[in-house]
Design a protein around this motif. Structure first.
Motif, mmCIF file in Angstrom:
data_model
loop_
_atom_site.group_PDB
_atom_site.id
_atom_site.type_symbol
_atom_site.label_atom_id
_atom_site.label_comp_id
_atom_site.label_asym_id
_atom_site.label_seq_id
_atom_site.Cartn_x
_atom_site.Cartn_y
_atom_site.Cartn_z
ATOM 1 N N HIS A 148 0.834 -1.204 0.000
ATOM 2 C CA HIS A 148 0.000 0.000 0.000
ATOM 3 C C HIS A 148 0.869 1.253 0.000
ATOM 4 O O HIS A 148 0.545 2.251 -0.661
ATOM 5 N N GLY A 149 1.968 1.211 0.760
ATOM 6 C CA GLY A 149 2.862 2.360 0.811
ATOM 7 C C GLY A 149 3.480 2.664 -0.535
ATOM 8 O O GLY A 149 3.552 3.827 -0.963
ATOM 9 N N TRP A 150 3.957 1.614 -1.234
ATOM 10 C CA TRP A 150 4.538 1.833 -2.564
ATOM 11 C C TRP A 150 3.485 2.335 -3.544
ATOM 12 O O TRP A 150 3.763 3.170 -4.391
ATOM 13 N N ASP A 151 2.267 1.802 -3.412
ATOM 14 C CA ASP A 151 1.208 2.226 -4.311
ATOM 15 C C ASP A 151 0.924 3.718 -4.162
ATOM 16 O O ASP A 151 0.631 4.412 -5.150
ATOM 17 N N ALA A 152 1.044 4.215 -2.933
ATOM 18 C CA ALA A 152 0.802 5.641 -2.679
ATOM 19 C C ALA A 152 1.914 6.527 -3.244
ATOM 20 O O ALA A 152 1.754 7.744 -3.332
ATOM 21 N N MET A 153 3.029 5.920 -3.644
ATOM 22 C CA MET A 153 4.169 6.686 -4.167
ATOM 23 C C MET A 153 4.197 6.731 -5.696
ATOM 24 O O MET A 153 5.146 7.229 -6.292
ATOM 25 N N ARG A 154 3.156 6.216 -6.336
ATOM 26 C CA ARG A 154 3.158 6.129 -7.798
ATOM 27 C C ARG A 154 3.403 7.481 -8.464
ATOM 28 O O ARG A 154 4.148 7.571 -9.440
ATOM 29 N N ALA A 155 2.768 8.521 -7.958
ATOM 30 C CA ALA A 155 2.867 9.829 -8.618
ATOM 31 C C ALA A 155 4.256 10.432 -8.449
ATOM 32 O O ALA A 155 4.866 10.902 -9.422
ATOM 33 N N GLU A 156 4.799 10.414 -7.233
ATOM 34 C CA GLU A 156 6.075 11.080 -6.997
ATOM 35 C C GLU A 156 7.274 10.268 -7.491
ATOM 36 O O GLU A 156 8.363 10.825 -7.673
ATOM 37 N N ALA A 157 7.088 8.952 -7.692
ATOM 38 C CA ALA A 157 8.198 8.135 -8.181
ATOM 39 C C ALA A 157 7.812 7.432 -9.483
ATOM 40 O O ALA A 157 8.244 6.319 -9.758
ATOM 41 N N ALA A 158 6.994 8.113 -10.280
ATOM 42 C CA ALA A 158 6.492 7.513 -11.521
ATOM 43 C C ALA A 158 7.638 7.064 -12.422
ATOM 44 O O ALA A 158 8.584 7.814 -12.651
ATOM 45 N N GLY A 159 7.547 5.847 -12.903
ATOM 46 C CA GLY A 159 8.550 5.342 -13.832
ATOM 47 C C GLY A 159 9.824 4.843 -13.199
ATOM 48 O O GLY A 159 10.723 4.387 -13.917
ATOM 49 N N HIS A 160 9.933 4.890 -11.865
ATOM 50 C CA HIS A 160 11.170 4.425 -11.237
ATOM 51 C C HIS A 160 11.199 2.884 -11.273
ATOM 52 O O HIS A 160 10.228 2.227 -10.888
ATOM 53 N N PRO A 161 12.308 2.297 -11.725
ATOM 54 C CA PRO A 161 12.343 0.835 -11.906
ATOM 55 C C PRO A 161 12.091 0.044 -10.636
ATOM 56 O O PRO A 161 11.440 -1.008 -10.667
ATOM 57 N N SER A 162 12.610 0.516 -9.486
ATOM 58 C CA SER A 162 12.420 -0.229 -8.243
ATOM 59 C C SER A 162 10.961 -0.209 -7.806
ATOM 60 O O SER A 162 10.425 -1.223 -7.343
ATOM 61 N N LEU A 163 10.319 0.947 -7.955
ATOM 62 C CA LEU A 163 8.914 1.033 -7.573
ATOM 63 C C LEU A 163 8.065 0.145 -8.481
ATOM 64 O O LEU A 163 7.202 -0.602 -8.006
ATOM 65 N N LEU A 164 8.322 0.218 -9.780
ATOM 66 C CA LEU A 164 7.556 -0.600 -10.722
ATOM 67 C C LEU A 164 7.728 -2.086 -10.424
ATOM 68 O O LEU A 164 6.757 -2.848 -10.423
ATOM 69 N N PHE A 165 8.968 -2.506 -10.169
ATOM 70 C CA PHE A 165 9.215 -3.925 -9.909
ATOM 71 C C PHE A 165 8.532 -4.361 -8.622
ATOM 72 O O PHE A 165 7.888 -5.422 -8.581
ATOM 73 N N ASN A 166 8.660 -3.576 -7.565
ATOM 74 C CA ASN A 166 8.057 -3.968 -6.292
ATOM 75 C C ASN A 166 6.531 -4.001 -6.379
ATOM 76 O O ASN A 166 5.889 -4.870 -5.786
ATOM 77 N N LEU A 167 5.959 -3.060 -7.133
ATOM 78 C CA LEU A 167 4.514 -3.105 -7.337
ATOM 79 C C LEU A 167 4.118 -4.337 -8.148
ATOM 80 O O LEU A 167 3.045 -4.910 -7.941
ATOM 81 N N GLY A 168 5.003 -4.753 -9.055
ATOM 82 C CA GLY A 168 4.765 -5.999 -9.787
ATOM 83 C C GLY A 168 4.741 -7.188 -8.850
ATOM 84 O O GLY A 168 3.885 -8.079 -8.967
ATOM 85 N N LEU A 169 5.687 -7.225 -7.896
ATOM 86 C CA LEU A 169 5.695 -8.294 -6.901
ATOM 87 C C LEU A 169 4.416 -8.295 -6.077
ATOM 88 O O LEU A 169 3.840 -9.350 -5.793
ATOM 89 N N CYS A 170 3.972 -7.108 -5.699
ATOM 90 C CA CYS A 170 2.743 -7.008 -4.909
ATOM 91 C C CYS A 170 1.550 -7.541 -5.693
ATOM 92 O O CYS A 170 0.699 -8.255 -5.147
ATOM 93 N N ALA A 171 1.478 -7.172 -6.974
ATOM 94 C CA ALA A 171 0.379 -7.658 -7.813
ATOM 95 C C ALA A 171 0.453 -9.175 -7.967
ATOM 96 O O ALA A 171 -0.563 -9.872 -7.910
ATOM 97 N N GLU A 172 1.660 -9.698 -8.152
ATOM 98 C CA GLU A 172 1.836 -11.143 -8.284
ATOM 99 C C GLU A 172 1.414 -11.850 -6.999
ATOM 100 O O GLU A 172 0.769 -12.899 -7.036
ATOM 101 N N GLN A 173 1.755 -11.260 -5.864
ATOM 102 C CA GLN A 173 1.433 -11.881 -4.581
ATOM 103 C C GLN A 173 -0.071 -11.979 -4.362
ATOM 104 O O GLN A 173 -0.570 -12.975 -3.813
#
Length: 303
Positions: A230-255
């Motif tokens: 949830h915390g990473w999801d809330a950072m989408r706007a300020e860290a848009a396109g950052h590879p680490s955020l995208l990957f971790n959100l991918g892990l969350c979606a996979e989980q």
């Protein structure tokens, strides 16, 4: 081991190795390697040709027990099973001698100390065991060959005086047969795996304040993975396109089983520079296939 197994094993090693980090634990169903054969509802294991044919037949029956297949035997099985598994197996053992040179003490003094060494020839042995199996699965309704694969095994061992081959030839062949049967199960049976994937912690390119909050969520994965997501999801706007955020959100979606979302996030992460995204993309693709195959099997059983 097929590729997804290698990827999961590599991820586990990364978690257990020197470079330790926080992980997300995920459970998912992966498809069988052979899709069409995996859809058969019932199969009969026919007699296998070769001296070890009966042993392989029994090993396959045991390997497929508890799978999605209904196993049928005898004449009734052959006449009523949707598919038939057959083939042949041969094994051979070849032993030969070879020599090598070693230093050996040929003279000693009165105190037992070696005073002279010479190169002597030592006779050793070499054993080669070859096991060759060919397995075929036929759809009994229309005669289609759904599966046809060779399953070779080879072991070569050498030993010299004072040593031994470790196992008898009979034990090696028996283990090879069990391995061949297990390999067939891996090709035909979908499997549920629970695995751990390391989250991405690199914050290069983020502001100091954003990076600190990102790292706080990384630390939180150990005790509250859902909260971290949830915390990473809330950072989408300020860290848009950052590879680490995208990957971790991918892990969350996979989980949480949102594999299509994970697929897009992993693709974007890979394009943004996260090499882990490519493995995540492949894993999500297989998870999508595993879910679709499970639904297809359920549909066929209902019809």
């Amino acid at each position: 081991m097929h590729r997804i197994g290698l990827l999961l094993a590599a991820s586990a090693l990364a978690c257990a190795g020197v470079a330790r980090g926080e992980v997300l634990e995920i459970t998912g169903e992966f498809p069988a390697n052979n899709r069409e054969a995996s859809f058969l509802e019932s199969v009969a294991v026919e007699r296998f040709g070769g001296n070890d044919g009966a042993a392989l037949q029994i090993a396959i029956e045991r390997a497929l027990a508890g799978s999605q297949f209904e196993l049928l035997a005898g004449r009734t099985g052959r006449e009523n099973a949707e598919g038939s598994i057959s083939g042949s197996i041969s094994s051979g053992v070849e032993e030969s001698g070879w020599t090598r040179k070693e230093k050996k003490c040929v003279e000693k003094d009165g105190k037992g100390k070696c005073t002279k060494e010479e190169q002597v020839e030592v006779r050793c042995k070499r054993r080669i065991i070859d096991v060759k199996a060919d397995i075929r699965i036929v759809h009994n309704g229309d005669g289609r060959i759904l599966y046809s694969e060779p399953k070779p095994f080879r072991e070569e061992v050498t030993w010299c005086p004072g040593g031994n081959p470790g196992r008898t030839a009979e034990d090696v062949i028996e283990n090879a047969i069990q391995g061949i049967a297990g390999s067939l199960r891996g090709d035909l049976v979908p499997h549920v795996d629970t695995y751990k994937i390391r989250v991405r912690e690199n914050t290069k390119g983020l502001s100091k304040e954003t990076a600190n909050r990102f790292k706080d969520w990384v630390k939180r994965t150990k005790r509250d993975a859902q909260g971290a997501c949830h915390g990473w999801d809330a950072m989408r706007a300020e860290a848009a396109g950052h590879p680490s955020l995208l990957f971790n959100l991918g892990l969350c979606a996979e989980q949480r089983g949102a594999y299509e979302d994970a697929l897009g996030l992993y693709r974007d992460a890979a394009q943004a520079g996260a090499s882990e995204g490519r493995e995540g993309f492949e894993r999500a693709t297989r998870l999508i296939a595993g879910r679709a195959d499970a639904a297809e099997r359920a549909r066929r059983r209902r019809s």
